[in-house]
Design a protein around this motif. Structure first.
Motif, mmCIF file in Angstrom:
data_model
loop_
_atom_site.group_PDB
_atom_site.id
_atom_site.type_symbol
_atom_site.label_atom_id
_atom_site.label_comp_id
_atom_site.label_asym_id
_atom_site.label_seq_id
_atom_site.Cartn_x
_atom_site.Cartn_y
_atom_site.Cartn_z
ATOM 1 N N TYR A 1 -4.717 3.619 -1.738
ATOM 2 C CA TYR A 1 -4.487 4.253 -3.039
ATOM 3 C C TYR A 1 -5.546 3.808 -4.043
ATOM 4 O O TYR A 1 -5.246 3.505 -5.205
ATOM 5 C CB TYR A 1 -3.089 3.899 -3.555
ATOM 6 N N GLU A 2 -6.774 3.785 -3.583
ATOM 7 C CA GLU A 2 -7.855 3.253 -4.422
ATOM 8 C C GLU A 2 -8.122 4.068 -5.682
ATOM 9 O O GLU A 2 -8.835 3.602 -6.582
ATOM 10 C CB GLU A 2 -9.144 3.123 -3.610
ATOM 11 N N SER B 1 -11.438 -3.796 -8.890
ATOM 12 C CA SER B 1 -10.992 -3.568 -10.264
ATOM 13 C C SER B 1 -9.787 -4.441 -10.606
ATOM 14 O O SER B 1 -9.654 -4.933 -11.735
ATOM 15 C CB SER B 1 -10.659 -2.089 -10.483
ATOM 16 N N GLY B 2 -8.908 -4.657 -9.637
ATOM 17 C CA GLY B 2 -7.769 -5.540 -9.865
ATOM 18 C C GLY B 2 -8.209 -6.965 -10.138
ATOM 19 O O GLY B 2 -7.662 -7.642 -11.021
ATOM 20 N N ALA B 3 -9.213 -7.424 -9.387
ATOM 21 C CA ALA B 3 -9.740 -8.774 -9.607
ATOM 22 C C ALA B 3 -10.344 -8.897 -10.997
ATOM 23 O O ALA B 3 -10.176 -9.923 -11.678
ATOM 24 C CB ALA B 3 -10.776 -9.108 -8.535
ATOM 25 N N ALA B 4 -11.038 -7.864 -11.450
ATOM 26 C CA ALA B 4 -11.629 -7.881 -12.791
ATOM 27 C C ALA B 4 -10.556 -7.946 -13.867
ATOM 28 O O ALA B 4 -10.699 -8.664 -14.873
ATOM 29 C CB ALA B 4 -12.515 -6.656 -12.985
ATOM 30 N N LEU C 1 0.616 -7.083 -3.321
ATOM 31 C CA LEU C 1 1.775 -6.487 -2.653
ATOM 32 C C LEU C 1 1.393 -5.809 -1.339
ATOM 33 O O LEU C 1 0.264 -5.332 -1.175
ATOM 34 C CB LEU C 1 2.435 -5.475 -3.581
ATOM 35 N N PRO C 2 2.366 -5.699 -0.433
ATOM 36 C CA PRO C 2 2.108 -5.066 0.866
ATOM 37 C C PRO C 2 2.269 -3.560 0.857
ATOM 38 O O PRO C 2 2.101 -2.918 1.892
ATOM 39 C CB PRO C 2 3.163 -5.708 1.766
ATOM 40 N N ASN C 3 2.588 -2.960 -0.314
ATOM 41 C CA ASN C 3 2.888 -1.520 -0.375
ATOM 42 C C ASN C 3 1.622 -0.679 -0.429
ATOM 43 O O ASN C 3 1.402 0.107 -1.351
ATOM 44 C CB ASN C 3 3.774 -1.225 -1.581
ATOM 45 N N THR C 4 0.799 -0.847 0.587
ATOM 46 C CA THR C 4 -0.464 -0.122 0.695
ATOM 47 C C THR C 4 -0.349 0.883 1.848
ATOM 48 O O THR C 4 0.720 1.063 2.426
ATOM 49 C CB THR C 4 -1.612 -1.107 0.946
#
Length: 421
Positions: free
Chosen positions: A69-70, A77-80, A93-96
């Motif tokens: 779901y990029e 972007s999450g790390a930023a 989360l594992p909901n990928t």
């Protein structure tokens, strides 16, 4: 590389310098000197009013939507966004798609995070395909780097399956993370059940949908003598149940989101889809009880429940909007805005030090010769999330444009200083 931080309060109870205002010199990722006044040339000098420093913060429940779901978020972007919020360690989360349910999926996060500026820890799925039917390959995932186990946004509904999971993780001292939602109660609800939902003409989700699951999970924890973390509690009764279980000596811990502390169901009267959440915003009495639970130590951690949604999922009628909001960048500022009276070291525990202990993360401390892994923050600064400084791919936040008290100067982690401009 030399980094000099001037006149900073050391908010670390484990440090010999706890509670003191000192200068700190970092040389090549090591804290080289802590003294009253350090005079030296440095590549960068950080100096501002009311600075504080603590071991790097931890967020234990964030959706980075990668892989699959990029368009909503990516690991990059999450790390930023995490860095901008003062967070150096994030549980994803594992909901990928595919879900993080076996060794190859966990390895994808473990390997890719090595190239990112923050530490990412995969949460392994409890059940295969997060369907709540059969146990996933938990031991193999733990060996590969899974930090804990959860079905994330789809909490385990089957008592039998959760019982097996709690028994299974005892073999390697693992931890189960549960979101307290009984999906069979108020399944079509859009907000918490009460006077406000009736006035707005929206179907409600009773508090019972949460407290019944919390009670069940505590019973299963007691039976298995395992370790359980309940995240995103939203009701006064849930907080009371956790407090009772702690007093009993069970290995239980809990976390709350900044938004359940800041908002209540009254704030939904404008039908803001950014406030459509799961668990939903509860009544004002619940919100105030959660604030008390933060102050008295019942709640161990603040966690963002960062859940990015693309524009289409939020710019629609309330009924059809997706749940969730982004929260990594505003997490500290929201909490500090509400609890500015708390000392810096208490805030640091809520933002990360308690999570480090609960999930056996590497120790970090503000000491001479220690590896640099810290967050520099200010209780009196100002944070305003806006379109220009938002690091997430998504913008589903009710805090956009709202001044919040508290700011992040930067994070030192993975051998590098990441300062906020």
């Amino acid at each position: 590389m030399k980094l000099l931080i001037k006149k900073v309060l050391i908010a670390d109870k484990n440090s010999l310098f706890a509670g003191l205002v000192k200068d700190i010199l970092v040389v090549d990722a090591t804290i080289a000197m802590i003294d009253d006044a350090i005079v030296t040339e440095a590549d960068e000098t950080i100096e501002a009013q009311d600075l504080a420093i603590s071991p790097g913060w931890v967020d234990i429940f964030a959706d980075f939507a990668d892989p699959g779901y990029e368009h909503r978020e990516s690991l990059e972007s999450g790390a930023a966004a995490a860095l901008a919020g003062g967070i150096s360690h994030v549980f994803v989360l594992p909901n990928t798609k595919p879900s993080l349910q076996n060794k190859p999926q966990v390895a994808y996060i473990v390997e890719k995070q090595k190239q990112l500026p923050v530490h990412l820890y995969p949460i392994g799925a409890i059940s295969k395909n997060i369907e709540g039917k059969d146990l996933a390959e938990m031991y193999e995932m733990q060996q590969c780097g899974a930090i804990a186990f959860s079905d994330g946004l789809q909490p385990v509904q089957s008592s039998g399956l959760l019982l097996k999971a709690l028994q299974y993780i005892n073999a390697f001292n693992g931890t189960i993370i549960q979101l307290p939602i009984d999906k069979s109660i108020g399944a079509f609800g859009l907000m918490t059940e009460g006077i406000i939902s009736t006035q707005m003409g929206l179907p409600g989700i009773p508090a019972l949908a949460e407290t019944m699951l919390v009670k069940r999970d505590i019973d299963l924890l007691r039976y298995t003598n395992s370790k359980l973390h309940i995240t995103g509690i939203s009701t006064a009764e849930s907080a009371a149940l956790v407090a009772e279980a702690k007093a009993e000596g069970l290995a239980i811990s809990s976390s709350v989101t900044p938004y359940h502390l800041f908002f209540c169901d009254e704030d939904l009267e404008g039908y803001d889809t950014n406030l459509k959440l799961n668990p939903p915003l509860r009544k004002r009495a619940d919100m105030m009880a959660l604030r008390s639970a933060v102050e008295n130590g019942t709640i161990d951690c603040i966690t963002s429940h960062h859940l990015p949604q693309n524009w289409d999922n939020k710019t629609c009628e309330f009924e059809y909007a997706a749940h969730g909001m982004i929260g990594l960048q505003t997490s500290f500022a929201v909490v500090n805005h509400l609890f500015g009276h708390l000392p810096e070291d208490k805030l640091a525990k809520l933002m990360g030090q308690n999570a480090r202990q609960l999930f056996n993360l590497p120790d970090a401390t503000i000491e001479i010769s220690a590896m640099a892994d810290f967050t520099v923050f200010s209780k009196t600064g100002t944070t305003i999330l806006n379109k220009e400084n938002n690091k997430s791919k998504s913008a589903n936040s009710p805090f956009i444009g709202i001044p919040l008290t508290g700011s992040i100067s930067g994070v030192f982690t993975k051998g590098k200083w990441n300062g906020n401009k």
